[in-house]
Design a protein around this motif. Structure first.
Motif, PDB file in Angstrom:
ATOM      1  N   ALA A 163      59.924 -19.784  67.046  1.00  0.00           N
ATOM      2  CA  ALA A 163      61.308 -19.869  67.334  1.00  0.00           C
ATOM      3  C   ALA A 163      61.863 -20.435  68.330  1.00  0.00           C
ATOM      4  CB  ALA A 163      61.653 -18.204  66.728  1.00  0.00           C
ATOM      5  N   PRO A 164      63.314 -20.834  68.541  1.00  0.00           N
ATOM      6  CA  PRO A 164      63.223 -21.792  69.071  1.00  0.00           C
ATOM      7  C   PRO A 164      64.528 -20.649  70.263  1.00  0.00           C
ATOM      8  CG  PRO A 164      64.344 -22.193  67.110  1.00  0.00           C
ATOM      9  CD  PRO A 164      63.421 -21.321  66.429  1.00  0.00           C
ATOM     10  N   ASP A 165      64.566 -19.737  69.590  1.00  0.00           N
ATOM     11  CA  ASP A 165      64.576 -18.579  71.136  1.00  0.00           C
ATOM     12  C   ASP A 165      63.137 -17.778  71.427  1.00  0.00           C
ATOM     13  OD1 ASP A 165      63.093 -16.863  69.004  1.00  0.00           O
ATOM     14  OD2 ASP A 165      65.238 -15.658  68.665  1.00  0.00           O
ATOM     15  N   GLY A 166      62.208 -18.294  71.738  1.00  0.00           N
ATOM     16  CA  GLY A 166      60.687 -18.362  72.077  1.00  0.00           C
ATOM     17  C   GLY A 166      60.611 -17.161  71.842  1.00  0.00           C
ATOM     18  N   HIS A 167      60.342 -15.855  70.505  1.00  0.00           N
ATOM     19  CA  HIS A 167      60.364 -15.533  70.046  1.00  0.00           C
ATOM     20  C   HIS A 167      58.839 -15.900  68.852  1.00  0.00           C
ATOM     21  CE1 HIS A 167      62.009 -12.320  72.665  1.00  0.00           C
ATOM     22  NE2 HIS A 167      63.391 -13.036  71.854  1.00  0.00           N
ATOM     23  N   TYR A 168      58.672 -14.457  68.437  1.00  0.00           N
ATOM     24  CA  TYR A 168      57.656 -15.055  66.895  1.00  0.00           C
ATOM     25  C   TYR A 168      58.160 -13.867  66.427  1.00  0.00           C
ATOM     26  CZ  TYR A 168      54.564 -17.490  70.097  1.00  0.00           C
ATOM     27  OH  TYR A 168      54.093 -18.346  71.277  1.00  0.00           O
ATOM     28  N   TYR A 169      58.720 -14.574  64.919  1.00  0.00           N
ATOM     29  CA  TYR A 169      59.336 -14.199  63.841  1.00  0.00           C
ATOM     30  C   TYR A 169      58.052 -13.645  63.045  1.00  0.00           C
ATOM     31  CZ  TYR A 169      63.461 -13.939  66.603  1.00  0.00           C
ATOM     32  OH  TYR A 169      64.277 -13.558  67.230  1.00  0.00           O
ATOM     33  N   VAL A 170      58.074 -12.585  61.860  1.00  0.00           N
ATOM     34  CA  VAL A 170      57.292 -12.687  60.585  1.00  0.00           C
ATOM     35  C   VAL A 170      57.881 -11.933  59.732  1.00  0.00           C
ATOM     36  CG1 VAL A 170      56.019 -10.503  61.760  1.00  0.00           C
ATOM     37  CG2 VAL A 170      54.673 -11.965  59.864  1.00  0.00           C
ATOM     38  N   THR A 171      57.423 -12.129  58.470  1.00  0.00           N
ATOM     39  CA  THR A 171      57.727 -11.049  57.624  1.00  0.00           C
ATOM     40  C   THR A 171      57.067 -10.640  56.691  1.00  0.00           C
ATOM     41  OG1 THR A 171      60.169 -13.358  56.606  1.00  0.00           O
ATOM     42  CG2 THR A 171      59.850 -11.368  55.067  1.00  0.00           C
ATOM     43  N   LEU A 172      57.357  -9.521  56.664  1.00  0.00           N
ATOM     44  CA  LEU A 172      56.326  -8.245  55.482  1.00  0.00           C
ATOM     45  C   LEU A 172      56.714  -7.821  54.654  1.00  0.00           C
ATOM     46  CD1 LEU A 172      55.523  -7.378  58.966  1.00  0.00           C
ATOM     47  CD2 LEU A 172      53.536  -6.762  57.916  1.00  0.00           C
ATOM     48  N   GLN A 173      56.242  -7.610  53.865  1.00  0.00           N
ATOM     49  CA  GLN A 173      56.838  -6.679  52.966  1.00  0.00           C
ATOM     50  C   GLN A 173      56.600  -5.181  52.613  1.00  0.00           C
ATOM     51  OE1 GLN A 173      57.692  -8.263  49.724  1.00  0.00           O
ATOM     52  NE2 GLN A 173      57.756 -10.266  50.400  1.00  0.00           N
ATOM     53  N   LEU A 174      58.061  -4.124  52.850  1.00  0.00           N
ATOM     54  CA  LEU A 174      57.926  -2.816  52.943  1.00  0.00           C
ATOM     55  C   LEU A 174      58.005  -2.009  52.038  1.00  0.00           C
ATOM     56  CD1 LEU A 174      59.653  -1.781  56.829  1.00  0.00           C
ATOM     57  CD2 LEU A 174      57.112  -2.410  55.799  1.00  0.00           C
ATOM     58  N   ASN A 175      57.095  -1.969  51.291  1.00  0.00           N
ATOM     59  CA  ASN A 175      57.652  -1.073  49.891  1.00  0.00           C
ATOM     60  C   ASN A 175      58.692  -1.898  48.862  1.00  0.00           C
ATOM     61  OD1 ASN A 175      56.847   0.883  51.581  1.00  0.00           O
ATOM     62  ND2 ASN A 175      58.677   1.518  51.545  1.00  0.00           N
ATOM     63  N   GLY A 176      57.674  -3.312  49.122  1.00  0.00           N
ATOM     64  CA  GLY A 176      57.558  -4.233  48.094  1.00  0.00           C
ATOM     65  C   GLY A 176      59.061  -4.923  48.477  1.00  0.00           C
ATOM     66  N   GLU A 177      59.850  -4.639  49.583  1.00  0.00           N
ATOM     67  CA  GLU A 177      61.134  -5.964  50.353  1.00  0.00           C
ATOM     68  C   GLU A 177      60.403  -6.149  51.231  1.00  0.00           C
ATOM     69  OE1 GLU A 177      63.852  -5.635  48.658  1.00  0.00           O
ATOM     70  OE2 GLU A 177      63.296  -4.278  47.135  1.00  0.00           O
ATOM     71  N   PRO A 178      60.499  -7.849  51.389  1.00  0.00           N
ATOM     72  CA  PRO A 178      60.979  -8.092  52.863  1.00  0.00           C
ATOM     73  C   PRO A 178      61.781  -7.952  53.300  1.00  0.00           C
ATOM     74  CG  PRO A 178      62.104  -9.708  51.340  1.00  0.00           C
ATOM     75  CD  PRO A 178      61.733  -8.079  50.549  1.00  0.00           C
ATOM     76  N   ILE A 179      61.267  -8.126  54.242  1.00  0.00           N
ATOM     77  CA  ILE A 179      61.895  -7.684  56.097  1.00  0.00           C
ATOM     78  C   ILE A 179      61.324  -8.052  56.799  1.00  0.00           C
ATOM     79  CG2 ILE A 179      62.205  -5.859  57.934  1.00  0.00           C
ATOM     80  CD1 ILE A 179      63.036  -5.270  55.127  1.00  0.00           C
ATOM     81  N   ARG A 180      62.465  -8.668  57.682  1.00  0.00           N
ATOM     82  CA  ARG A 180      62.113  -9.576  58.942  1.00  0.00           C
ATOM     83  C   ARG A 180      61.567  -8.786  59.757  1.00  0.00           C
ATOM     84  NH1 ARG A 180      65.230 -13.890  61.918  1.00  0.00           N
ATOM     85  NH2 ARG A 180      63.592 -15.233  62.648  1.00  0.00           N
ATOM     86  N   PHE A 181      60.779  -9.224  60.785  1.00  0.00           N
ATOM     87  CA  PHE A 181      60.584  -8.572  62.279  1.00  0.00           C
ATOM     88  C   PHE A 181      59.960  -9.374  63.135  1.00  0.00           C
ATOM     89  CE2 PHE A 181      59.060  -5.324  59.499  1.00  0.00           C
ATOM     90  CZ  PHE A 181      59.318  -4.435  59.554  1.00  0.00           C
ATOM     91  N   VAL A 182      60.660  -9.022  65.458  1.00  0.00           N
ATOM     92  CA  VAL A 182      60.382  -9.525  65.285  1.00  0.00           C
ATOM     93  C   VAL A 182      58.885  -9.064  66.025  1.00  0.00           C
ATOM     94  CG1 VAL A 182      61.446  -8.419  67.274  1.00  0.00           C
ATOM     95  CG2 VAL A 182      61.309 -10.663  67.835  1.00  0.00           C
ATOM     96  N   VAL A 183      58.109  -9.839  66.234  1.00  0.00           N
ATOM     97  CA  VAL A 183      56.851  -9.363  66.827  1.00  0.00           C
ATOM     98  C   VAL A 183      56.930  -9.206  68.599  1.00  0.00           C
ATOM     99  CG1 VAL A 183      54.301 -10.228  67.624  1.00  0.00           C
ATOM    100  CG2 VAL A 183      55.246 -10.867  65.484  1.00  0.00           C
ATOM    101  N   ASP A 184      56.945  -7.708  68.393  1.00  0.00           N
ATOM    102  CA  ASP A 184      57.140  -7.487  69.865  1.00  0.00           C
ATOM    103  C   ASP A 184      56.112  -6.171  70.580  1.00  0.00           C
ATOM    104  OD1 ASP A 184      58.228  -5.905  72.422  1.00  0.00           O
ATOM    105  OD2 ASP A 184      60.074  -5.373  71.637  1.00  0.00           O
ATOM    106  N   THR A 185      54.910  -6.991  71.060  1.00  0.00           N
ATOM    107  CA  THR A 185      53.710  -6.732  71.641  1.00  0.00           C
ATOM    108  C   THR A 185      53.997  -5.683  73.377  1.00  0.00           C
ATOM    109  OG1 THR A 185      52.847  -8.156  73.531  1.00  0.00           O
ATOM    110  CG2 THR A 185      51.977  -8.580  71.040  1.00  0.00           C
ATOM    111  N   GLY A 186      55.022  -5.615  73.215  1.00  0.00           N
ATOM    112  CA  GLY A 186      55.487  -4.116  73.831  1.00  0.00           C
ATOM    113  C   GLY A 186      56.344  -2.760  73.505  1.00  0.00           C
TER     114      GLY A 186
END
Length: 193
Positions: free
Chosen positions: A80-103
């Motif tokens: 992303a422009p802010d330098g992070h990686y974002y992903v949308t997962l389905q949680l219990n059928g709902e789309p939720i946006r996450f920031v990938v955080d290996t820390g």
């Protein structure tokens, strides 16, 4: 319109008026030429206003999105422009946006995202604690019935709901370690199973 946008609009009107006045004074001898130039500047001015007003939509349209290659067992996430990686997962059928955080050692949901996934935050017990860059925060352990990312589906996944304020849910290592390969290369985060 907010006061900031109103101020910008007034500034653009004054700037446009000044340009129009300059064109009339500079080209007093030829009315036809003045009108053509005024029309051109008016169109440029309107185009600029349209681009400013629609910039959020334009940026969303041209910004790369996550790509799922089900036949290869591969997910590609653009930076992303802010330098992070974002992903949308389905949680219990709902789309939720996450920031990938290996820390982050675990999946941590905001209260809002937990509610969207069908978790009643009012009934949670915030008895566990997590250490963050801002210090300790209270968390409540939960189990997510179903987590899906493209062709990958996981059941009964442990996660936490954060008692504090967070902008975006965190996708930590308890989920990421389910992948065989995680690679960051060329401005993309690649996940493979």
């Amino acid at each position: 319109m907010s006061s900031w946008e109103t101020g910008q609009f007034i500034y653009l009107l004054v700037l446009g008026g000044a340009l129009a006045l300059w064109l009339f004074i500079e080209n007093r001898d030829s009315i036809g030429t003045k009108l053509k130039q005024l029309s051109a500047w008016g169109l440029i001015f309107l185009g600029t206003i349209a681009v400013i007003g629609l910039w959020g939509d334009i940026r969303q349209t041209v910004q790369p999105r996550q790509a799922v290659f089900a036949d290869q067992g591969r997910i590609e996430l653009p930076m992303a422009p802010d330098g992070h990686y974002y992903v949308t997962l389905q949680l219990n059928g709902e789309p939720i946006r996450f920031v990938v955080d290996t820390g982050a050692s675990a999946v941590v949901l905001t209260r809002q995202d937990a509610a969207r996934a069908g978790i009643d935050a009012e009934k949670l017990a915030f008895f566990s604690e997590a250490m963050t860059a801002n210090g300790a925060v209270k968390t409540a352990p939960v189990t997510l019935d179903m987590v899906a990312l493209g062709p990958f589906e996981d059941r009964k996944m442990p996660a936490f709901v954060n008692a504090g304020e967070m902008d975006t849910s965190l996708l930590g290592m308890t989920y990421l370690q389910r992948f065989d390969r995680i690679e960051i290369s060329g401005g993309q985060l690649v996940l493979e199973r």
